[in-house]
Design a protein around this motif. Structure first.
Motif, PDB file in Angstrom:
ATOM      1  N   LEU A   1      90.398  35.426 118.258  1.00 25.84           N
ATOM      2  CA  LEU A   1      89.130  35.821 117.658  1.00 25.84           C
ATOM      3  C   LEU A   1      89.369  36.348 116.245  1.00 25.84           C
ATOM      4  O   LEU A   1      90.371  37.033 115.988  1.00 25.84           O
ATOM      5  N   GLU A   2      88.448  36.047 115.356  1.00 18.85           N
ATOM      6  CA  GLU A   2      88.606  36.454 113.962  1.00 18.85           C
ATOM      7  C   GLU A   2      88.004  37.835 113.711  1.00 18.85           C
ATOM      8  O   GLU A   2      86.896  38.136 114.158  1.00 18.85           O
ATOM      9  N   THR A   3      88.762  38.676 113.023  1.00 22.70           N
ATOM     10  CA  THR A   3      88.292  39.962 112.533  1.00 22.70           C
ATOM     11  C   THR A   3      88.501  39.985 111.022  1.00 22.70           C
ATOM     12  O   THR A   3      89.164  39.112 110.459  1.00 22.70           O
ATOM     13  N   THR A   4      87.967  41.001 110.361  1.00 18.98           N
ATOM     14  CA  THR A   4      88.168  41.086 108.913  1.00 18.98           C
ATOM     15  C   THR A   4      89.607  41.426 108.564  1.00 18.98           C
ATOM     16  O   THR A   4      90.009  41.319 107.400  1.00 18.98           O
ATOM     17  N   ARG A   5      90.381  41.810 109.563  1.00 13.11           N
ATOM     18  CA  ARG A   5      91.791  42.142 109.341  1.00 13.11           C
ATOM     19  C   ARG A   5      92.720  41.113 109.972  1.00 13.11           C
ATOM     20  O   ARG A   5      93.871  41.397 110.261  1.00 13.11           O
ATOM     21  N   GLY A   6      92.212  39.921 110.190  1.00 13.90           N
ATOM     22  CA  GLY A   6      93.038  38.850 110.729  1.00 13.90           C
ATOM     23  C   GLY A   6      92.660  38.474 112.147  1.00 13.90           C
ATOM     24  O   GLY A   6      91.691  38.981 112.711  1.00 13.90           O
ATOM     25  N   THR A   7      93.443  37.578 112.718  1.00 13.98           N
ATOM     26  CA  THR A   7      93.162  37.027 114.036  1.00 13.98           C
ATOM     27  C   THR A   7      93.644  37.968 115.134  1.00 13.98           C
ATOM     28  O   THR A   7      94.764  38.482 115.084  1.00 13.98           O
ATOM     29  N   MET A   8      92.784  38.174 116.114  1.00 17.14           N
ATOM     30  CA  MET A   8      93.123  39.008 117.279  1.00 17.14           C
ATOM     31  C   MET A   8      93.234  38.102 118.500  1.00 17.14           C
ATOM     32  O   MET A   8      92.270  37.436 118.883  1.00 17.14           O
ATOM     33  N   ARG A   9      94.396  38.081 119.110  1.00 18.41           N
ATOM     34  CA  ARG A   9      94.566  37.312 120.355  1.00 18.41           C
ATOM     35  C   ARG A   9      94.089  38.144 121.540  1.00 18.41           C
ATOM     36  O   ARG A   9      94.424  39.323 121.671  1.00 18.41           O
ATOM     37  N   VAL A  10      93.310  37.510 122.398  1.00 16.35           N
ATOM     38  CA  VAL A  10      92.759  38.159 123.584  1.00 16.35           C
ATOM     39  C   VAL A  10      93.176  37.354 124.807  1.00 16.35           C
ATOM     40  O   VAL A  10      92.841  36.165 124.919  1.00 16.35           O
ATOM     41  N   HIS A  11      93.890  37.976 125.709  1.00 16.47           N
ATOM     42  CA  HIS A  11      94.345  37.327 126.932  1.00 16.47           C
ATOM     43  C   HIS A  11      93.283  37.529 128.007  1.00 16.47           C
ATOM     44  O   HIS A  11      92.799  38.647 128.211  1.00 16.47           O
ATOM     45  N   THR A  12      92.925  36.464 128.703  1.00 23.29           N
ATOM     46  CA  THR A  12      91.868  36.561 129.710  1.00 23.29           C
ATOM     47  C   THR A  12      92.388  36.188 131.096  1.00 23.29           C
ATOM     48  O   THR A  12      93.228  35.300 131.255  1.00 23.29           O
TER      49      THR A  12
END
Length: 247
Positions: free
Chosen positions: A11-22
């Motif tokens: 997922l994109e944030t203003t501080r770069g990509t955040m990986r989210v494990h589901t």
């Protein structure tokens, strides 16, 4: 026979990509979601197993990499001194605004997720307990489960070691569950008493449990693990989430 599906999303944030494990039950109808915040070590083996166990109870569990703007995607810090030092360094380097933005990105993504009912809780351990509590200020979070959350009593989360999490507690609208270890040196007795007193004075309805256990007693690696209490806490957690998200 029920099975689990494990995946990840970037997922994109203003501080770069955040990986989210589901982690989610396979083939189920829509289920409530739980944002599960990890310890300072990110998505380790114990965290993955805890997430899978919760997903098996009928939840879409999303575990973000909290240090995504500092470490390559997929980074897991080791349960050793170097990993602890790096995790603690980043805990006090990341800005509060970044922690809060991550919550907003996660809530928006889960609200639109095809497997989610739209009901979302936050849950966390250690650093993650504090992040779960702070996430409760987001209007999209219906319930908060904070297990031995660090830095709440001292108000020292984030860059500058100055957070307002406890000061704002009267604003909280989510259901609240707190679980503590009485032998935890990171949250001493006077710290727990400060949090409890502040909650009482706020007039909020909350649930509070203390056990004769050390810090990180849910982690199924290392000498502090207490499997009997871990089973009790899973029962407490799933009952709390059921009451909060399925009513």
């Amino acid at each position: 026979m029920a099975t689990l599906t494990e995946s990840f999303a970037d997922l994109e944030t203003t501080r770069g990509t955040m990986r989210v494990h589901t982690f989610s039950p396979t083939g189920e109808a829509k289920v409530p979601a739980v944002i599960f915040y990890s310890e300072i070590f990110q998505v380790t083996g114990p965290i993955r197993r805890m997430a899978a166990a919760l997903a098996g109870e009928g939840y879409l569990v999303a575990v973000p990499e909290v240090y995504h703007e500092f470490e390559p995607l997929g980074t897991v810090l080791a349960y050793d001194q170097a990993g602890s030092d790096r995790g603690n360094e980043l805990k006090y380097t990341k800005e509060l605004a970044s922690y809060d933005e991550d919550v907003d990105v996660l809530v928006k993504w889960l609200s639109a997720h095809p497997d989610c009912t739209g009901k979302i809780a936050s849950y966390g351990v250690c650093l993650g307990g504090h992040l779960a509590l702070r996430a409760g200020y987001h209007a999209g979070i219906s319930a908060v489960a904070a297990f031995y959350p660090t830095d709440v009593h001292s108000a020292t989360l984030g860059a500058g070691k100055s957070d307002d999490t406890l000061k704002r507690i009267a604003e909280m609208d989510a259901s609240l569950l707190f679980v503590w270890g009485r032998l935890d040196p990171h949250i001493p007795k006077d710290g727990r008493e400060l949090i409890h007193r502040t909650l009482e004075e706020s007039g909020l309805s909350f649930e509070w449990h203390e056990f004769n256990a050390a810090h990180a007693f849910l982690r199924d690696e290392g000498p502090r693990y207490n499997p009997a209490l871990a089973r009790v806490c899973m029962a407490i957690l799933t009952r709390f989430l059921g009451e909060s998200l399925r009513a």
